[in-house]
Enzyme design. Structure first.
Site, PDB file in Angstrom:
ATOM      1  N   GLY A  30      -7.965  -7.697   4.596  1.00  0.00           N
ATOM      2  CA  GLY A  30      -8.895  -7.512   5.332  1.00  0.00           C
ATOM      3  C   GLY A  30      -8.490  -8.302   6.966  1.00  0.00           C
TER       4      GLY A  30
ATOM      5  N   ARG B  68       0.585 -46.570  -5.864  1.00  0.00           N
ATOM      6  CA  ARG B  68       0.589 -47.976  -4.243  1.00  0.00           C
ATOM      7  C   ARG B  68       0.028 -48.304  -4.601  1.00  0.00           C
ATOM      8  NH1 ARG B  68       0.014 -41.518  -2.711  1.00  0.00           N
ATOM      9  NH2 ARG B  68       1.464 -41.062  -0.636  1.00  0.00           N
TER      10      ARG B  68
ATOM     11  N   TYR C  71      12.489 -34.981 -11.677  1.00  0.00           N
ATOM     12  CA  TYR C  71      10.585 -35.140 -11.681  1.00  0.00           C
ATOM     13  C   TYR C  71       9.702 -34.879 -10.508  1.00  0.00           C
ATOM     14  CZ  TYR C  71       9.938 -39.465 -10.631  1.00  0.00           C
ATOM     15  OH  TYR C  71      10.385 -40.589  -9.213  1.00  0.00           O
TER      16      TYR C  71
ATOM     17  N   SER D  73      13.861 -41.734  -5.626  1.00  0.00           N
ATOM     18  CA  SER D  73      12.279 -41.433  -4.975  1.00  0.00           C
ATOM     19  C   SER D  73      12.022 -40.783  -3.964  1.00  0.00           C
ATOM     20  CB  SER D  73      11.139 -41.969  -5.400  1.00  0.00           C
ATOM     21  OG  SER D  73       9.957 -41.091  -5.698  1.00  0.00           O
TER      22      SER D  73
ATOM     23  N   ARG E 251      -4.022   2.769   8.524  1.00  0.00           N
ATOM     24  CA  ARG E 251      -3.748   1.708   7.849  1.00  0.00           C
ATOM     25  C   ARG E 251      -2.394   1.070   7.706  1.00  0.00           C
ATOM     26  NH1 ARG E 251      -6.904   2.974   3.225  1.00  0.00           N
ATOM     27  NH2 ARG E 251      -8.435   1.740   3.450  1.00  0.00           N
TER      28      ARG E 251
ATOM     29  N   HIS F 231     -16.222  -8.960   2.425  1.00  0.00           N
ATOM     30  CA  HIS F 231     -15.445  -9.777   3.173  1.00  0.00           C
ATOM     31  C   HIS F 231     -16.097 -11.015   2.786  1.00  0.00           C
ATOM     32  CE1 HIS F 231     -13.524 -12.499   6.468  1.00  0.00           C
ATOM     33  NE2 HIS F 231     -12.093 -11.871   6.254  1.00  0.00           N
TER      34      HIS F 231
ATOM     35  N   LYS G  15       0.747  -1.328  -0.305  1.00  0.00           N
ATOM     36  CA  LYS G  15       0.291  -0.092   0.225  1.00  0.00           C
ATOM     37  C   LYS G  15       0.473   1.427  -0.132  1.00  0.00           C
ATOM     38  CE  LYS G  15      -3.777  -0.230   2.305  1.00  0.00           C
ATOM     39  NZ  LYS G  15      -4.662  -0.328   3.691  1.00  0.00           N
TER      40      LYS G  15
ATOM     41  N   MET H 298      -5.162  -7.267   8.825  1.00  0.00           N
ATOM     42  CA  MET H 298      -4.782  -6.584   9.663  1.00  0.00           C
ATOM     43  C   MET H 298      -5.697  -5.524  10.024  1.00  0.00           C
ATOM     44  SD  MET H 298      -0.377  -7.668   9.102  1.00  0.00           S
ATOM     45  CE  MET H 298      -0.925  -6.459   7.412  1.00  0.00           C
TER      46      MET H 298
ATOM     47  N   GLY I 112      10.765 -39.599  -0.742  1.00  0.00           N
ATOM     48  CA  GLY I 112       9.420 -39.980   0.074  1.00  0.00           C
ATOM     49  C   GLY I 112       9.427 -38.794   1.552  1.00  0.00           C
ATOM     50  N   THR I 113       8.848 -38.340   0.864  1.00  0.00           N
ATOM     51  CA  THR I 113       9.037 -36.637   1.851  1.00  0.00           C
ATOM     52  C   THR I 113       8.463 -36.714   2.883  1.00  0.00           C
ATOM     53  OG1 THR I 113       8.354 -35.525  -0.091  1.00  0.00           O
ATOM     54  CG2 THR I 113       9.826 -35.053   0.365  1.00  0.00           C
ATOM     55  N   ASN I 114       7.313 -38.049   2.897  1.00  0.00           N
ATOM     56  CA  ASN I 114       6.002 -37.870   3.911  1.00  0.00           C
ATOM     57  C   ASN I 114       6.870 -38.498   5.209  1.00  0.00           C
ATOM     58  OD1 ASN I 114       4.367 -36.969   1.815  1.00  0.00           O
ATOM     59  ND2 ASN I 114       3.143 -38.828   1.557  1.00  0.00           N
ATOM     60  N   ASP I 115       7.271 -39.199   4.544  1.00  0.00           N
ATOM     61  CA  ASP I 115       8.184 -40.455   5.571  1.00  0.00           C
ATOM     62  C   ASP I 115       9.015 -39.486   6.347  1.00  0.00           C
ATOM     63  OD1 ASP I 115       6.506 -42.840   6.393  1.00  0.00           O
ATOM     64  OD2 ASP I 115       6.520 -43.405   4.659  1.00  0.00           O
TER      65      ASP I 115
ATOM     66  N   ARG J 136      -4.102  -1.347  -6.128  1.00  0.00           N
ATOM     67  CA  ARG J 136      -2.587  -3.151  -6.137  1.00  0.00           C
ATOM     68  C   ARG J 136      -3.126  -3.672  -7.372  1.00  0.00           C
ATOM     69  NH1 ARG J 136      -5.708  -4.239   0.116  1.00  0.00           N
ATOM     70  NH2 ARG J 136      -7.633  -4.775  -1.366  1.00  0.00           N
TER      71      ARG J 136
ATOM     72  N   ARG K   9       5.297 -48.919  -6.780  1.00  0.00           N
ATOM     73  CA  ARG K   9       5.816 -49.356  -5.794  1.00  0.00           C
ATOM     74  C   ARG K   9       5.179 -49.815  -5.184  1.00  0.00           C
ATOM     75  NH1 ARG K   9       5.483 -45.584  -0.775  1.00  0.00           N
ATOM     76  NH2 ARG K   9       2.830 -46.022  -1.030  1.00  0.00           N
TER      77      ARG K   9
ATOM     78  N   CYS L 202       8.232 -37.744  -4.636  1.00  0.00           N
ATOM     79  CA  CYS L 202       6.938 -38.463  -4.626  1.00  0.00           C
ATOM     80  C   CYS L 202       6.432 -37.935  -3.587  1.00  0.00           C
ATOM     81  CB  CYS L 202       6.476 -39.929  -4.945  1.00  0.00           C
ATOM     82  SG  CYS L 202       7.166 -40.891  -3.598  1.00  0.00           S
TER      83      CYS L 202
ATOM     84  N   GLU M 195      13.630 -42.033   2.197  1.00  0.00           N
ATOM     85  CA  GLU M 195      11.786 -41.951   3.016  1.00  0.00           C
ATOM     86  C   GLU M 195      12.546 -42.005   4.823  1.00  0.00           C
ATOM     87  OE1 GLU M 195       8.911 -43.982   1.799  1.00  0.00           O
ATOM     88  OE2 GLU M 195       9.190 -45.017   1.595  1.00  0.00           O
TER      89      GLU M 195
HETATM   90  C1  PEP Z   1       6.160 -40.974   1.274  1.00  0.00           C
HETATM   91  O1  PEP Z   1       6.591 -41.150   2.290  1.00  0.00           O
HETATM   92  O2  PEP Z   1       5.854 -40.362   0.994  1.00  0.00           O
HETATM   93  C2  PEP Z   1       4.977 -41.488   0.208  1.00  0.00           C
HETATM   94  C3  PEP Z   1       5.446 -41.209  -0.696  1.00  0.00           C
HETATM   95  O3  PEP Z   1       5.032 -42.616   0.361  1.00  0.00           O
HETATM   96  P1  PEP Z   1       3.889 -43.010   1.552  1.00  0.00           P
HETATM   97  O4  PEP Z   1       3.083 -41.581   1.304  1.00  0.00           O
HETATM   98  O5  PEP Z   1       2.978 -44.065   0.508  1.00  0.00           O
HETATM   99  O6  PEP Z   1       4.478 -43.889   2.757  1.00  0.00           O
HETATM  100 MG    MG Z   2       6.209 -43.184   2.257  1.00  0.00          MG
END
Ligand code: PEP
Ligand code: MG
Length: 876
Positions: A101, A560, A850, A763, A92, A454, A22, A103, A765-768, A336, A616, A830, A744
């Site tokens: 909206g 999976r 990828y 690959s 402001r 809003h 602003k 702040m 496995g960023t969840n685990d 803006r 997998r 993944c 992972e």
């Molecule tokens: C992971 O762990 O990132 C993954 C892709 O495998 P899953 O979610 O099936 O454990």
């Molecule tokens: Mg996993």
């Protein structure tokens, strides 16, 4: 000495980081010679300094604020706190990224018991002066002192009721004076002191309140949802007031240079005569369309259009402008780049390219990748819609179709959504406190409010369907019911909303996915030309795979296989396999599964038409497949010729205290190699057959999960190779195949160079990997992460946005180590992060080949990958 405060004429558009959006735009507009009420900006650095100094504004900063105030007084020919001709200001917020909206804002600051009288005399409009003062007391008490608005709203409503009038504008100066007496009394009662009369105290308290509002809970939620760092801080803009509430030759409004819902070219917006800004946003009175201004005040409208066009041309983007007309003189209060729906964003970007105003590259950079989600929002199934009963119609505030159960508070909406229900939030009007409930809702319906209210603005930003301003509704929020179109709808009843037409329907109308238009393909085509990172999808069925291809996936990065076993005709077989006590019996059960699994793979390969598919092998702990309800247990016992007790005992023996770190992933193949054999056979036979049938050249990619040690991978790999070679021989095929692994577990990342000796691809496995690096259970972390956001320990959910400094370091290191022994090692990700723009940018930077994400997020990843590549080119 640091410079903490800038007059508008000292800034420019380039100073956004320091002056906020602003502030830098007000400076830029001042430089362009546009009619801007003058003022100054206290910088974002002053905000961070305020937090560093224990929530105090240092003397140096205060002195600079008062210096600038003096200049402003000279510019305006008015004096702050003057009894004859007082200068009034607005205070402001304005962060680097716009946070509509989220702040706080304070208007009419500088009024007190004495100056209000001078102000009334000077303007010759006592009603207006007292209205300004009562608004100021109300806003200051709410925003600065955090008193509830309801005290003041109650007093105002009583004043109107006792006079038998409907609108604030029907109250006279004397009525307002009486209201002010009551306002000040309630202030004293609640705060234990008089309402502050000294304007410099008012100002400093207001500046502090804006700094504080950077950290209010709704701003923290908004930042988390929009990836805005917590250390940016907000600037504060102090600007001379102009008045839209000076009578019928005054007014105020909000307008966009193009339609923010559809992108259609042409001025779009609304205004209210005799009103201040908050009246338009709050939606208490219904505003007029901006085009009506041409009839009401033709000269003003002409000037307004001239400036609007100039601003759009200057910024080469759709502008969202606030303006005020004070006694037929037009002022712009801000401009803006306007927030817009995803369809509008694409339309505007394509139009601007066609109009020669921006390049395709710029168009790609501008689209908010996350917002593409909205394009993929469902529409109603046409037949189901035909049978639907329309209850009413109101403003189509945010597009998309939604159906769900009605709830009347944001908390209830959130709670029931957490329990897995689809919910529709129904409110008289929404306010920023409702943000989490709005986020949880499939759709939002409000009784009050226009297209810039809003509810409308926030829902559009979120891509949530919203119908607003439905005045026909009779709502009783206490009793949790509303009446519309002759029906009474109670809490928990289903309704459906069409945010594109504004129609409200009775019942749960089924929805289907949207059809994607030409603008999308055009932008995506441009994006694909810039990106180097490939985008695959996580898909487990031919239908998911087909959807992924439609949305531009270049392959499947994660199939999976366990999801294939949950269908009713398969689950008994896998249960038999798990509960078998001999290898022969297990093999027999597994052999029955081969045809199913092979057919699944063939289906996926067919849809993917030769694109790469990473399959997998079985990953979850086996007990996830076991029956829990009595009937399933009895069926299984009968099927296997065992007693119910025997089945129960077997289930108990498989119980694990910590299954996420238990008997799962490649550990299953180590203990039961026959599972890996079965899956290898199914993959290889499917690929060989489909290559023969369709003439594809599929190279199966077999992925071994949850590896922590090279020898473990080698053990499973040997089983796969032995079976694969056997199948090749049987089928007389020379098909190639690849064997890779998931990274992972932190140990796998640390030893990635060793593991790469056995793996042809990784690959991540960023969840685990996130779960194991943080030591947070991915299933339970939600229960405590909220506390981490509130205490600002975390700014974002590490399961949604890759933690680049910790988990990211492991990923980067493993990529380097892996490639040090196998330079052409194929690398992908993944986990859920594959569809998050900031994480995609990270993957691009560290040189992955990828990302793989859920099909609906493939377009987001494609665009984010292109943006990452373009950003890198600019910084080179
Ligand atoms: C992971 O762990 O990132 C993954 C892709 O495998 P899953 O979610 O099936 O454990
Ligand atoms: Mg996993």
């Amino acid at each position: 000495m640091n410079k903490w405060v800038y007059l508008f004429k000292e800034g420019s558009a380039e100073m956004k980081n320091l002056l906020g959006g602003k502030g830098s735009n007000l400076a830029e507009m001042t430089n362009l010679g546009l009619p801007i009420p003058q003022g100054f900006t206290v910088t974002t650095e002053a905000c961070t300094d305020y937090y560093k100094s224990g929530k105090e504004i240092t003397e140096e900063i205060q002195a600079q604020i008062f210096d600038s105030l003096k200049t402003l007084e000279e510019q305006q020919g008015k004096k702050f706190g003057d009894t004859e001709n007082p200068l009034l200001v607005s205070v402001r917020s304005g962060a680097r990224a716009s946070m509509p909206g989220m702040m706080d804002t304070i208007l009419n600051l500088g009024l007190n018991d004495i100056s209000v009288e001078g102000f009334a005399k000077r303007t010759g409009n006592a009603r207006f002066a007292y209205d300004s003062y009562r608004r100021f007391i109300q806003m200051f008490s709410d925003v600065v002192m955090e008193m509830s608005k309801t005290f003041f709203e109650g007093i105002l409503t009583e004043a109107k009721d006792s006079k038998g009038v409907k609108f604030d504008t029907d109250l006279t100066a004397d009525d307002l004076k009486a209201v002010i007496v009551r306002y000040k009394a309630i202030y004293k009662e609640k705060m234990g002191e008089e309402f502050p009369q000294e304007p410099t105290v008012q100002l400093m308290e207001a500046v502090k309140a804006v700094f504080r509002s950077w950290d209010n809970p709704r701003a923290i939620v908004y930042r988390r949802m929009n990836d805005i760092p917590g250390d940016w801080g907000t600037a504060v803009n102090v600007q001379a007031m102009v008045f839209g509430n000076m009578g019928n030759t005054s007014g105020t409004g909000v307008a966009f240079t193009r339609n923010p819902s559809t992108g259609e070219k042409g001025i779009y917006g609304e205004y209210l005569i005799n009103a201040q800004g908050e009246d338009v946003v709050a939606g208490i009175r219904t505003p007029q369309p901006i085009t009506k201004l041409a009839a009401d005040m033709p000269k003003v409208f002409e000037r307004f259009m001239e400036i609007a066009n100039k601003l759009e041309a200057h910024y080469a983007d759709m502008q969202d402008m606030e303006f005020t007309i004070e006694d037929e003189t037009l002022y712009f209060l801000q401009t803006r780049n306007g927030k817009r729906t995803a369809p509008a964003a694409l339309q505007i970007a394509c139009d601007l390219v066609d109009e020669g105003k921006i390049t395709p590259e710029e168009a790609v950079k501008r689209i908010d990748a996350k917002s593409l989600d909205q394009l993929l929002h469902p529409i109603f199934v046409p037949q189901a819609l035909k049978d639907g009963k329309v209850l009413g119609q109101a403003l189509p505030a945010s597009p998309g179709a939604a159906s769900g159960k009605v709830y009347f508070t944001a908390d209830e909406a959130k709670k029931h959504n957490d329990d897995g229900e689809r919910v529709i939030l129904v409110r008289l009007e929404t306010s920023p406190e409702d943000i989490e409930g709005m986020h949880a809702a499939e759709g939002i319906l409000t009784v009050r409010g226009g297209m810039t209210s809003h509810a409308a603005v926030v829902a559009r930003g979120m891509g949530t369907a919203c119908v607003s301003g439905c005045g026909e509704i009779r709502i009783d929020e206490q009793a949790k019911v509303f009446e519309l179109g002759g029906e009474t709808i109670s809490e928990g009843d289903y309704i459906s909303l069409d945010g594109s037409t504004g129609k409200i329907y009775l019942g749960d109308i089924s929805t289907e996915e949207a059809v994607i238009g030409g603008n999308f393909e055009r932008i995506m085509g441009w994006a694909d030309g810039y990106r180097t990172l490939k985008v695959r999808a996580n898909a487990d069925t031919p239908a998911d795979a087909a959807n992924a291809v439609k949305l531009g996936a270049q392959g499947i990065g994660l199939c999976r296989t366990e999801h294939m076993f949950f269908e009713p005709d398969r689950i008994p077989k896998i249960r038999r396999m798990i509960l078998s006590t001999s290898q022969e019996a297990r093999e027999e059960a597994l052999n029955e599964l081969i045809p199913f699994q092979k057919a699944d793979f063939k289906g996926i390969y067919e849809v993917m038409e030769g694109r790469p598919v990473t399959i997998r092998f079985l990953d979850p702990p086996l007990h996830e497949f076991l029956p829990t309800d009595e009937k399933d247990i009895a069926d299984l016992a009968a099927d296997m010729g065992l007693s119910i007790e025997q089945i129960k005992d077997a289930c108990t023996s498989l119980h694990e205290f910590n299954p996420m770190m238990g008997h799962r992933g490649c550990r299953l193949a180590v203990t039961y190699p026959e599972i890996a054999r079965m899956q290898t056979r199914a993959v290889m036979e499917a690929a060989i057959e489909i290559n023969d049938e369709k003439g594809f050249n599929i190279i199966p990619e077999i992925m071994i999960p949850l590896v922590c040690e090279k020898k473990e991978l080698k053990y499973v790999k040997d089983i796969v190779v032995e079976t694969a070679e056997k199948v090749k021989k049987e089928k007389n095929s020379d098909i190639k195949y690849m064997i890779g692994t998931m990274i992972e577990i932190p140990r796998a990342a640390l030893l990635a160079n060793e593991i790469a000796e056995e793996a042809e691809f990784f690959s991540f496995g960023t969840n685990d990997l996130t779960q194991m690096t943080f030591g947070f259970s991915r299933d339970d972390a939600g229960k405590f992460l909220d506390a981490y956001y509130k205490t600002k320990i975390f700014e974002s959910d590490p399961f949604a946005r890759l933690d680049q400094s910790g988990v990211g370091q492991l990923v980067e290191m493993a990529a380097k180590k892996g490639r040090s022994v196998r330079p052409n090692l194929k690398l992908g990700i993944c986990g859920e992060h594959g569809g998050d723009p900031a994480s995609v940018e990270f993957c691009h930077k560290i040189g992955l080949n990828y990302v793989s994400c859920s099909p609906f997020r493939v377009p987001i990843a494609r665009l984010a990958a292109a943006q990452a590549a373009l950003k890198e080119n600019t910084s080179k």
